[in-house]
Scaffold this active site. Structure first.
Site, PDB file in Angstrom:
ATOM      1  N   SER A 247     106.618   0.964  -3.931  1.00  0.00           N
ATOM      2  CA  SER A 247     105.540   0.947  -2.952  1.00  0.00           C
ATOM      3  C   SER A 247     105.639   2.199  -2.101  1.00  0.00           C
ATOM      4  O   SER A 247     106.565   3.001  -2.267  1.00  0.00           O
ATOM      5  CB  SER A 247     105.645  -0.291  -2.065  1.00  0.00           C
ATOM      6  OG  SER A 247     106.703  -0.101  -1.144  1.00  0.00           O
ATOM      7  N   LYS A 248     104.690   2.314  -1.176  1.00  0.00           N
ATOM      8  CA  LYS A 248     104.645   3.516  -0.330  1.00  0.00           C
ATOM      9  C   LYS A 248     105.948   3.736   0.429  1.00  0.00           C
ATOM     10  O   LYS A 248     106.282   4.858   0.773  1.00  0.00           O
ATOM     11  CB  LYS A 248     103.483   3.402   0.665  1.00  0.00           C
ATOM     12  CG  LYS A 248     102.137   3.543  -0.001  1.00  0.00           C
ATOM     13  CD  LYS A 248     101.109   4.097   0.976  1.00  0.00           C
ATOM     14  CE  LYS A 248      99.734   4.153   0.354  1.00  0.00           C
ATOM     15  NZ  LYS A 248      99.010   2.876   0.471  1.00  0.00           N
ATOM     16  N   ARG A 249     106.658   2.637   0.689  1.00  0.00           N
ATOM     17  CA  ARG A 249     107.936   2.783   1.398  1.00  0.00           C
ATOM     18  C   ARG A 249     108.878   3.735   0.674  1.00  0.00           C
ATOM     19  O   ARG A 249     109.755   4.345   1.266  1.00  0.00           O
ATOM     20  CB  ARG A 249     108.637   1.421   1.520  1.00  0.00           C
ATOM     21  CG  ARG A 249     108.112   0.520   2.597  1.00  0.00           C
ATOM     22  CD  ARG A 249     108.891  -0.779   2.611  1.00  0.00           C
ATOM     23  NE  ARG A 249     108.823  -1.477   1.331  1.00  0.00           N
ATOM     24  CZ  ARG A 249     109.848  -1.700   0.534  1.00  0.00           C
ATOM     25  NH1 ARG A 249     111.037  -1.306   0.870  1.00  0.00           N
ATOM     26  NH2 ARG A 249     109.683  -2.347  -0.609  1.00  0.00           N
ATOM     27  N   GLY A 251     108.046   6.408  -0.896  1.00  0.00           N
ATOM     28  CA  GLY A 251     107.532   7.785  -0.979  1.00  0.00           C
ATOM     29  C   GLY A 251     106.160   7.791  -1.615  1.00  0.00           C
ATOM     30  O   GLY A 251     105.478   6.769  -1.641  1.00  0.00           O
TER      31      GLY A 251
END
Ligand code: GLU
Length: 502
Positions: A247-249, A251
């Site tokens: 996920s965006k966490r 990167g």
């Protein structure tokens, strides 16, 4: 008998950008099609009008084009097929594989709440199959009472030979009589997909593991429509280094972000291919034609893949070093122009020189931005001097200025401007000044590039050309003079024998 032609599709929902997982699914389908002389179809699944957008569709197409995943048919829009989806739902009704359900949302909700209260799993109780006769259903429908169509799930099992996981089996008793057409006439996702895949004569469906639970329902629909299901393969999920779903966490996950970061599309393709597929050897660096030549369904792993961004950076550097300047030229040019460092026409008139510059810089670059940053001194009129480089190599401005001025004078008088001549001359000047060559080379590098690190200084001089190199040296001499004035008490300007400053 000749094997029938493979037809695969990529079917993104335009509710977000093209992300790593979607691009990997697209790539595997594309590789299979290219490997087996098949057809790659692009279908935009935009039936969810509220969540879909034109902007996202455009972004998905852009991402695919950038990666080089060219489609042979489409882009088709699922929303354009709604009439056919409805017809297929009605065929199910006529064949007795679907029935009308008159239960209202409120009724269904209260049944669901009751099941939740009793801590039971809710499944539709087949009220309208068991308690509404076909004649009554006809009559109610004719009287205008709204109804949905539900698939009548038969007894038995729904199973398939998954090309990734082997045999997967679901007991039909676990599958409720699911809705295929809502009471407002809109088809549900599983029906639309099956109807489209049949219409597009899709032979192989490769998609993410997250779709496994849809597959038994889709198989039921194929059979109910009297058709053979395609071959299914469910590709493992992509996880972040912490083992959680990417996920965006973790990167950047949107393909466009990697483009912005200056990655090479074919390096990203190489990286994506290795997320869940292995070539069966230890090799890791593959260009696209090699991937096509080696790709096989058997090479897809069952285990989830870990997204390792360090590896992506490394792979990109490898591809950058290997790529010919000719191949890199359009990508580098685009970014030089965007950065305002050069104009496209000017670069076009000196292509051979641009190629030389790219070859010079690419070995020290990890991405295209590194090349652009390093290219600035060869193209821009003025440069900035990096603080660290100045502190290290221009520490004593008066002394450095004196040395560089001597070198500048000698360089200006040279007849030839090649590496050998430039090096011999620099060494001669260093000798005459009674200093080591390095004492000239490092300050010279700062003067020409503004940086402490660059390709070999004589290559830099040659690539830069006499005129620009001398202009840079003049600018550096002026900057050094300013520094001298600004720091009058620095040790190299202290007159020998004078008392130390108070
Ligand atoms: N539209 C679906 C998605 O984006 C894919 C459907 C499929 O591949 O069958 O997840």
């Amino acid at each position: 008998m000749a094997e029938r032609q493979i037809r695969v599709r990529f079917a993104p929902s335009p509710t977000g950008y093209l992300h790593v997982g979607g691009a990997r699914t697209a790539l595997f389908n594309w590789l299979l099609a290219r490997r087996r002389g098949g057809v790659f179809v692009l279908r935009i699944e935009d039936t969810d009008r509220e969540r879909s957008s034109e902007v996202m569709t455009r972004a998905i197409l852009d991402g695919m084009e950038w990666l080089g995943l060219s489609w042979d048919e489409g882009p088709f829009h699922q929303a354009d097929g709604v009439e056919r989806h409805r017809r297929d739902a009605l065929r199910l009704l006529e064949a007795g594989h679907a029935y009308r359900c008159f239960c209202t949302p409120a009724e269904l909700e209260s049944k669901r709440a009751r099941a939740a209260g009793a801590q039971e799993a809710y499944r539709y109780d087949r009220n309208c199959l068991l308690r509404v006769s076909p004649e009554e259903a006809e009559r109610r429908a004719a009287a205008g009472q709204p109804f949905a169509l539900r698939c009548h799930v038969p007894e038995g099992v729904s199973a398939w030979e998954d090309v990734v996981h082997g045999r997967i089996e679901f007991a039909n008793a676990e599958i409720e009589d699911f809705i295929v057409l809502r009471s407002d006439g809109t088809p549900v996702y599983n029906l639309a997909v099956v109807s489209d895949d049949l219409d597009m004569r899709i032979t192989h469906v490769l998609r993410g593991d997250d779709h496994i639970s849809n597959t038994p329902k889709q198989i039921l629909l194929y059979r109910a429509l009297g058709q053979e299901p395609p071959v299914f393969g469910h590709v493992p999920m992509i996880l972040g280094p912490d083992g959680k779903r990417l996920s965006k966490r973790h990167g950047a996950t949107a393909i466009g972000e990697y483009r912005e970061q200056g990655l090479l599309p074919w390096a990203l393709v190489n990286f994506l291919a290795l997320l869940g597929w292995s070539p069966g050897t230890d090799e890791e660096i593959f260009d696209v034609p090699e991937l096509i030549a080696r790709f096989s369904l058997e090479g897809i792993n069952k285990k989830s893949a870990i997204f390792d961004s360090q590896k992506l950076i490394w792979l990109n550097g490898q591809h950058l070093t290997r790529a010919s300047a000719e191949r890199l030229e359009p990508l580098v040019t685009e970014r030089l122009v965007a950065a305002g460092i050069a104009n496209a026409d000017a670069l076009r008139t000196r292509r051979a020189w641009v190629h030389g510059l790219i070859d010079l810089l690419k070995v020290r670059a990890r991405n295209l931005d590194d090349i652009v940053r390093q290219a600035r001194p060869y193209l821009a009129e003025a440069i900035d001097y990096e603080q660290e480089a100045v502190q290290k190599h221009w520490k004593h401005p008066a002394q450095v200025r004196q040395r560089l001025a001597a070198l500048r004078q000698r360089y200006a008088g040279l007849e030839r401007w090649d590496e050998q001549t430039l090096e011999a001359e620099l060494r001669a000047v260093a000798d005459e000044l009674g200093t080591a060559a390095g004492k000239l080379i490092h300050p010279l590098r700062v003067s020409l590039t503004g940086m402490a690190v660059s390709p070999g200084i004589f290559e830099v001089l040659v690539t830069m050309g006499r005129e620009l190199a001398l202009r840079r040296l003049d600018a550096a001499l002026a900057a050094l003079e300013r520094r001298e004035r600004e720091a009058p008490s620095s040790p190299d300007t202290v007159v020998p024998g004078a008392p130390p400053a108070a």
